[in-house]
Design an enzyme around this catalytic site. Structure first.
Site, PDB file in Angstrom:
ATOM      1  N   ARG A  94       0.818  -1.213   0.000  1.00 46.91           N
ATOM      2  CA  ARG A  94       0.000   0.000   0.000  1.00 46.91           C
ATOM      3  C   ARG A  94       0.852   1.264   0.000  1.00 46.91           C
ATOM      4  O   ARG A  94       0.312   2.366  -0.025  1.00 46.91           O
ATOM      5  CB  ARG A  94      -0.835   0.025   1.268  1.00 46.91           C
ATOM      6  CG  ARG A  94      -2.264  -0.500   1.128  1.00 46.91           C
ATOM      7  CD  ARG A  94      -2.883  -0.348   2.466  1.00 46.91           C
ATOM      8  NE  ARG A  94      -4.288  -0.387   2.613  1.00 46.91           N
ATOM      9  CZ  ARG A  94      -5.029  -1.467   2.797  1.00 46.91           C
ATOM     10  NH1 ARG A  94      -4.485  -2.657   2.719  1.00 46.91           N
ATOM     11  NH2 ARG A  94      -6.302  -1.360   3.033  1.00 46.91           N
ATOM     12  N   ARG A 128     -22.236  -1.533   4.320  1.00 45.62           N
ATOM     13  CA  ARG A 128     -21.609  -2.849   4.442  1.00 45.62           C
ATOM     14  C   ARG A 128     -21.611  -3.316   5.903  1.00 45.62           C
ATOM     15  O   ARG A 128     -21.164  -2.603   6.791  1.00 45.62           O
ATOM     16  CB  ARG A 128     -20.159  -2.734   3.947  1.00 45.62           C
ATOM     17  CG  ARG A 128     -19.362  -4.007   4.065  1.00 45.62           C
ATOM     18  CD  ARG A 128     -18.204  -3.993   3.121  1.00 45.62           C
ATOM     19  NE  ARG A 128     -17.054  -3.284   3.680  1.00 45.62           N
ATOM     20  CZ  ARG A 128     -15.888  -3.195   3.059  1.00 45.62           C
ATOM     21  NH1 ARG A 128     -15.722  -3.734   1.870  1.00 45.62           N
ATOM     22  NH2 ARG A 128     -14.894  -2.535   3.612  1.00 45.62           N
ATOM     23  N   ARG A 172      -9.397   6.575   5.188  1.00 42.33           N
ATOM     24  CA  ARG A 172      -8.821   5.523   4.344  1.00 42.33           C
ATOM     25  C   ARG A 172      -8.766   5.968   2.886  1.00 42.33           C
ATOM     26  O   ARG A 172      -7.820   5.651   2.173  1.00 42.33           O
ATOM     27  CB  ARG A 172      -9.617   4.226   4.496  1.00 42.33           C
ATOM     28  CG  ARG A 172      -9.340   3.541   5.830  1.00 42.33           C
ATOM     29  CD  ARG A 172     -10.422   2.549   6.190  1.00 42.33           C
ATOM     30  NE  ARG A 172     -10.406   1.391   5.325  1.00 42.33           N
ATOM     31  CZ  ARG A 172     -11.468   0.618   5.087  1.00 42.33           C
ATOM     32  NH1 ARG A 172     -12.631   0.903   5.623  1.00 42.33           N
ATOM     33  NH2 ARG A 172     -11.371  -0.419   4.308  1.00 42.33           N
TER      34      ARG A 172
HETATM   35  P1  AMP Z   1      -8.124  -3.905   4.279  1.00 40.03           P
HETATM   36  O1  AMP Z   1      -9.001  -5.004   4.773  1.00 40.03           O
HETATM   37  O2  AMP Z   1      -7.199  -4.333   3.181  1.00 40.03           O
HETATM   38  O3  AMP Z   1      -8.881  -2.656   3.936  1.00 40.03           O
HETATM   39  O4  AMP Z   1      -7.155  -3.510   5.493  1.00 40.03           O
HETATM   40  C1  AMP Z   1      -7.689  -3.063   6.708  1.00 40.03           C
HETATM   41  C2  AMP Z   1      -6.663  -2.273   7.488  1.00 40.03           C
HETATM   42  O5  AMP Z   1      -5.517  -3.070   7.762  1.00 40.03           O
HETATM   43  C3  AMP Z   1      -6.121  -1.027   6.803  1.00 40.03           C
HETATM   44  O6  AMP Z   1      -6.979   0.086   6.951  1.00 40.03           O
HETATM   45  C4  AMP Z   1      -4.813  -0.841   7.567  1.00 40.03           C
HETATM   46  O7  AMP Z   1      -5.047  -0.338   8.862  1.00 40.03           O
HETATM   47  C5  AMP Z   1      -4.341  -2.279   7.740  1.00 40.03           C
HETATM   48  N1  AMP Z   1      -3.512  -2.729   6.604  1.00 40.03           N
HETATM   49  C6  AMP Z   1      -3.787  -3.754   5.754  1.00 40.03           C
HETATM   50  N2  AMP Z   1      -2.829  -3.903   4.836  1.00 40.03           N
HETATM   51  C7  AMP Z   1      -1.921  -2.932   5.089  1.00 40.03           C
HETATM   52  C8  AMP Z   1      -0.709  -2.529   4.472  1.00 40.03           C
HETATM   53  N3  AMP Z   1      -0.234  -3.148   3.376  1.00 40.03           N
HETATM   54  N4  AMP Z   1      -0.031  -1.479   5.017  1.00 40.03           N
HETATM   55  C9  AMP Z   1      -0.487  -0.846   6.106  1.00 40.03           C
HETATM   56  N5  AMP Z   1      -1.632  -1.148   6.721  1.00 40.03           N
HETATM   57  C10 AMP Z   1      -2.355  -2.193   6.229  1.00 40.03           C
END
Ligand code: AMP
Length: 216
Positions: A94, A128, A172
């Site tokens: 990310r 959601r 986000r």
């Molecule tokens: P997601 O389900 O992919 O939206 O991830 C949920 C949360 O996990 C994000 O809002 C971040 O807090 C954390 N997270 C997941 N992947 C990453 C990443 N590659 N780098 C930093 N934080 C992450």
């Protein structure tokens, strides 16, 4: 799955709420690849209250990014476990440093980039609801639970992920614009990224299939 004697490494990119989870689940089912979702893995750690889970909980709740150092170390270990599989990576990298680190550990072959208008995303995320222990996701518009607020299978309560609340969603999406967008350019420069435009997963899915069918 081997393609020309090579195990394909796929990556899916897209803003939070772009339908990455849905499209990934369909890819996993149709093409029989291993799904690695960094967000799911972090949530599992939070659920079981591991040391890592305790460390990252506050970031997830606020919709902030977990520090690169922590993520890179964690995901390197996770990817080692599946080095002999064709996989689909989701949620990582990310940031540019994560992308550079991943490129050194394991270059990806194909990057699928989901492009969904932000107003569609904000509306979708606010509707959601999830069943925490199974990860089943419902949408109050087009994938309603049979009984309002309850999981279809277990009858247990559905909840809104803390990071799906409006404040966290805004954060986000901001992070996505400023920090994750450069990751798209990183892969564009390597000429391995393909954009898929649409407002719903059903609109995007056939385009993804058409592309993946040329690879598998
Ligand atoms: P997601 O389900 O992919 O939206 O991830 C949920 C949360 O996990 C994000 O809002 C971040 O807090 C954390 N997270 C997941 N992947 C990453 C990443 N590659 N780098 C930093 N934080 C992450």
């Amino acid at each position: 799955m081997m393609v020309k004697g090579k195990l394909l490494k796929l990556l899916i990119l897209g803003a939070p709420g772009s339908g990455k989870g849905t499209i990934s689940a369909r890819i996993v089912k149709k093409y029989n690849v291993v799904h690695i979702s960094s967000g799911d893995k972090l949530r599992e750690h939070i659920e079981k209250q591991s040391a890592l889970g305790k460390e990252v909980k506050k970031y997830l709740n606020e919709g902030a990014l977990v520090p690169d150092e922590v993520m890179i170390k964690f995901m390197s270990e996770e990817l080692k476990k599946v080095s002999n599989s064709t996989w689909l990576l989701d949620g990582f990298p990310r940031t540019i440093s994560q992308a550079e680190a991943l490129w050194k550990i394991q270059p990806v072959d194909v990057v699928l980039n989901l492009v969904v208008p932000f107003e569609v995303i904000i509306d979708r995320i606010s509707k959601r609801w999830v069943h925490l222990s199974s990860g089943r996701v419902y949408n109050l518009d087009f994938n309603k639970p049979k009984i309002h607020g309850k999981d279809d299978v277990t009858g247990e309560d559905l909840v809104q992920r803390p990071d799906d609340k409006p404040e966290a969603v805004r954060k986000r999406l901001e992070i996505y614009e400023t920090i994750t967008k450069p990751v798209i350019s990183f892969y564009k420069k390597k000429d391995i990224l393909k954009d898929f435009h649409g407002s719903t997963s059903d609109e995007i899915w056939p385009k993804v299939v058409a592309h993946l069918d040329t690879l598998f």
